[in-house]
Motif scaffolding. Structure first.
Motif, PDB file in Angstrom:
ATOM      1  N   UNK A   2      41.005  44.161  53.963  1.00 30.38           N
ATOM      2  CA  UNK A   2      41.522  45.310  54.717  1.00 30.38           C
ATOM      3  C   UNK A   2      41.157  46.613  54.022  1.00 30.38           C
ATOM      4  N   UNK A   3      41.302  46.654  52.710  1.00 28.92           N
ATOM      5  CA  UNK A   3      40.945  47.867  51.966  1.00 28.92           C
ATOM      6  C   UNK A   3      39.449  48.155  52.072  1.00 28.92           C
ATOM      7  N   UNK A   4      38.637  47.110  51.926  1.00 23.70           N
ATOM      8  CA  UNK A   4      37.183  47.282  51.991  1.00 23.70           C
ATOM      9  C   UNK A   4      36.723  47.708  53.390  1.00 23.70           C
ATOM     10  N   UNK A   5      37.270  47.072  54.416  1.00 25.44           N
ATOM     11  CA  UNK A   5      36.906  47.423  55.792  1.00 25.44           C
ATOM     12  C   UNK A   5      37.298  48.867  56.085  1.00 25.44           C
TER      13      UNK A   5
ATOM     14  N   UNK B 226      34.876  51.226  54.413  1.00 22.70           N
ATOM     15  CA  UNK B 226      33.565  51.235  55.076  1.00 22.70           C
ATOM     16  C   UNK B 226      33.623  51.945  56.427  1.00 22.70           C
ATOM     17  N   UNK B 227      34.721  51.786  57.150  1.00 22.75           N
ATOM     18  CA  UNK B 227      34.870  52.484  58.428  1.00 22.75           C
ATOM     19  C   UNK B 227      34.944  53.993  58.225  1.00 22.75           C
ATOM     20  N   UNK B 228      35.638  54.412  57.181  1.00 24.03           N
ATOM     21  CA  UNK B 228      35.734  55.842  56.874  1.00 24.03           C
ATOM     22  C   UNK B 228      34.368  56.373  56.449  1.00 24.03           C
ATOM     23  N   UNK B 229      33.677  55.630  55.587  1.00 21.79           N
ATOM     24  CA  UNK B 229      32.357  56.056  55.108  1.00 21.79           C
ATOM     25  C   UNK B 229      31.349  56.149  56.247  1.00 21.79           C
TER      26      UNK B 229
ATOM     27  N   UNK C  73      38.727  58.431  61.092  1.00 23.74           N
ATOM     28  CA  UNK C  73      39.057  59.565  60.230  1.00 23.74           C
ATOM     29  C   UNK C  73      40.499  59.427  59.760  1.00 23.74           C
ATOM     30  N   UNK C  74      40.696  59.707  58.514  1.00 20.82           N
ATOM     31  CA  UNK C  74      42.045  59.738  57.948  1.00 20.82           C
ATOM     32  C   UNK C  74      42.245  61.173  57.452  1.00 20.82           C
ATOM     33  N   UNK C  75      43.057  61.943  58.193  1.00 22.68           N
ATOM     34  CA  UNK C  75      43.171  63.375  57.883  1.00 22.68           C
ATOM     35  C   UNK C  75      43.720  63.669  56.490  1.00 22.68           C
ATOM     36  N   UNK C  76      44.641  62.863  56.020  1.00 27.79           N
ATOM     37  CA  UNK C  76      45.249  63.110  54.712  1.00 27.79           C
ATOM     38  C   UNK C  76      45.216  61.827  53.893  1.00 27.79           C
ATOM     39  N   UNK C  77      45.037  61.966  52.604  1.00 23.65           N
ATOM     40  CA  UNK C  77      45.003  60.807  51.712  1.00 23.65           C
ATOM     41  C   UNK C  77      46.320  60.039  51.749  1.00 23.65           C
TER      42      UNK C  77
END
Length: 95
Positions: free
Chosen positions: A12-15, A18-21, A26-30
């Protein structure tokens, strides 16, 4: 399920990364990242456990017909495959 829950968490973390990259999400905030990872994790768990749920349904169905199968000499493994194939078609699943 074929994978451990820890490995699914890793996936889940890797996917998500990769989706963000790739610019697919988009994830507006960390600070929102854990929620996105949790959503991907839940989706992966649901999808990966589908075959387990189908297998459980097949076992339940075959339990209802075990006497008839025994009397007719039907193979449990063969019937399992046939019923599973029907349920996969019914659920439109890809295994």
């Amino acid at each position: 399920m074929l994978f451990s829950k820890e490995y699914v968490g890793y996936l889940a973390r890797q996917v998500t990364q990769k989706l963000i990259a790739a610019g697919s999400i988009e994830v507006p905030h960390a600070k929102d990242m854990p929620a996105v990872i949790d959503a991907v994790h839940a989706a992966l768990l649901d999808e990966l456990s589908l075959e387990d749920r189908i297998n459980d349904d097949v076992r339940t169905i075959l339990e209802q017909y075990q006497d008839e199968m025994r009397n007719s000499g039907a193979s449990y493994q063969e019937m399992f495959k046939k019923v599973k194939l029907e349920l996969v078609r019914k659920y439109k699943a890809v295994l």
